[in-house]
Write an enzyme that holds these catalytic residues in place. Structure first.
Site, short mmCIF file in Angstrom:
data_model
loop_
_atom_site.label_atom_id
_atom_site.label_comp_id
_atom_site.label_asym_id
_atom_site.label_seq_id
_atom_site.Cartn_x
_atom_site.Cartn_y
_atom_site.Cartn_z
N SER A 151 0.78 -1.15 -0.08
CA SER A 151 -0.18 -0.02 0.04
C SER A 151 0.71 1.13 -0.13
O SER A 151 1.98 1.19 0.68
CB SER A 151 -0.93 0.15 1.31
N TYR A 164 -0.80 -0.49 10.19
CA TYR A 164 -1.11 -0.94 8.61
C TYR A 164 0.26 -0.41 7.80
O TYR A 164 0.47 -1.08 6.85
CB TYR A 164 -2.37 -0.20 7.97
N LYS A 168 2.53 -3.08 5.69
CA LYS A 168 2.59 -2.96 4.44
C LYS A 168 3.96 -2.72 3.77
O LYS A 168 4.52 -3.05 2.78
CB LYS A 168 1.65 -1.79 3.86
#
Length: 303
Positions: A151, A164, A168
């Site tokens: 991401s 997150y 990622k």
């Protein structure tokens, strides 16, 4: 003849969104697909086989072959069962798409250990578990392809997503190390940083006029736009592509840079805190990377 004829693919988190579109396109390209999805909500609550069954039904209606796994990627044992499902149903495994994910967005100074562990467990640990189980078979057959979903939140940064983002970006390092370690076995590992409106982006704030304009742009980017790149990276046509990070956005395709030194300075006497402040900082400051988030870097209209 499809680009993935004769291959077996496992696509995690393929009950909907980007994962579903990748599974559908891989099946259309000739692959037999294991649809893995636990059927939970974005925050991880509840479980249902319905999303995976819906993906399977679409594939079969289009003439493809698919089977379902509802195991979680977040433990070593259950991830092994997902890989084993490919062997049990189709006799081999050629492709792993690490797409499964959850969100526990929280501003950093309020983030709990539970919110951190949950996201790391699915995204980063899950990608390792799936890849490691598949690697045993890839090594024996001297072929295989990994497509890891990363991401821009990890590559560039984002608000309220320390867990997150860390997971990622960690996936990118994992992918590069897999590429280096397994190149000798003709195994490739690449990352895809998708731009799309899906469950994973539906939580983006849309309160201010600027936020609303950004969300409107993202909503025009359907998850299906990411699938062709995943199919290509999994195919033999991409045999020379290894250890790279790509970003598909509508009709655009980005190749991302990877960390390299961008400026070096030397002191024959070595450095002290004072000389760093007096000499190093002025020499390096103009090369600093701006403190931006992905939404600011990719701010122009999609093509």
């Amino acid at each position: 003849m499809g680009m993935l004829d004769g291959k077996v693919a496992v696509v995690t988190g393929s009950g909907g969104g980007i994962g579903r579109e990748i599974a559908l396109d891989m099946a259309q390209a000739g692959a037999k697909v294991i649809i893995n999805d636990i059927g939970a909500s974005l925050s991880g609550e509840g479980q249902s086989a319905t999303p995976a069954q819906q993906t399977k039904q679409i594939i079969e209606q289009r003439g493809g072959q698919a089977e379902i796994s509802t195991e979680s990627v977040s433990s070593w044992e259950s991830a092994g069962k997902i890989v084993q499902a490919a062997l049990d149903h189709f006799g081999r495994i050629d492709i792993v798409v690490n797409n499964a994910g959850i969100l526990r967005d929280q501003i950093f100074h309020r983030m709990t250990p539970e919110e951190w562990d949950a996201v790391i467990g699915v995204h980063l640990n899950g990608s390792f578990y799936m890849s490691r189980h598949a690697a045993t078979h890839f090594r024996k057959q001297e072929s295989g392809a990994f497509v890891h979903i990363t991401s821009t939140s990890g590559l560039i940064g984002n608000f309220g997503q320390a867990n997150y983002s860390a997971a990622k970006l960690g996936i990118c390092a994992l992918s590069k190390s897999i590429a280096l370690d397994m190149k000798r076995y003709n195994v490739r590992s690449n990352c895809l940083a998708p731009f799309a409106w899906s469950r994973m982006t539906s939580s983006i704030p849309a309160e201010t006029p600027e936020q609303k304009a950004r969300v409107e742009k993202i909503m025009r980017m359907g998850p299906e736009k990411n699938a062709p790149l995943a199919v290509f990276l999994a195919s033999d046509a991409a045999k020379e592509v290894n250890g790279q990070i790509f970003g598909p956005r509508m009709n655009e395709l980005f190749l991302f840079s990877q960390n390299r030194p961008i400026r070096g300075i030397h002191s024959s006497e070595g450095w002290t805190p004072e000389s760093l402040a007096e000499h190093a900082l002025p020499a390096l400051k103009s090369f600093f990377i701006p403190l931006e988030r992905s939404g600011e870097v990719f701010s122009w209209d999609p093509l």
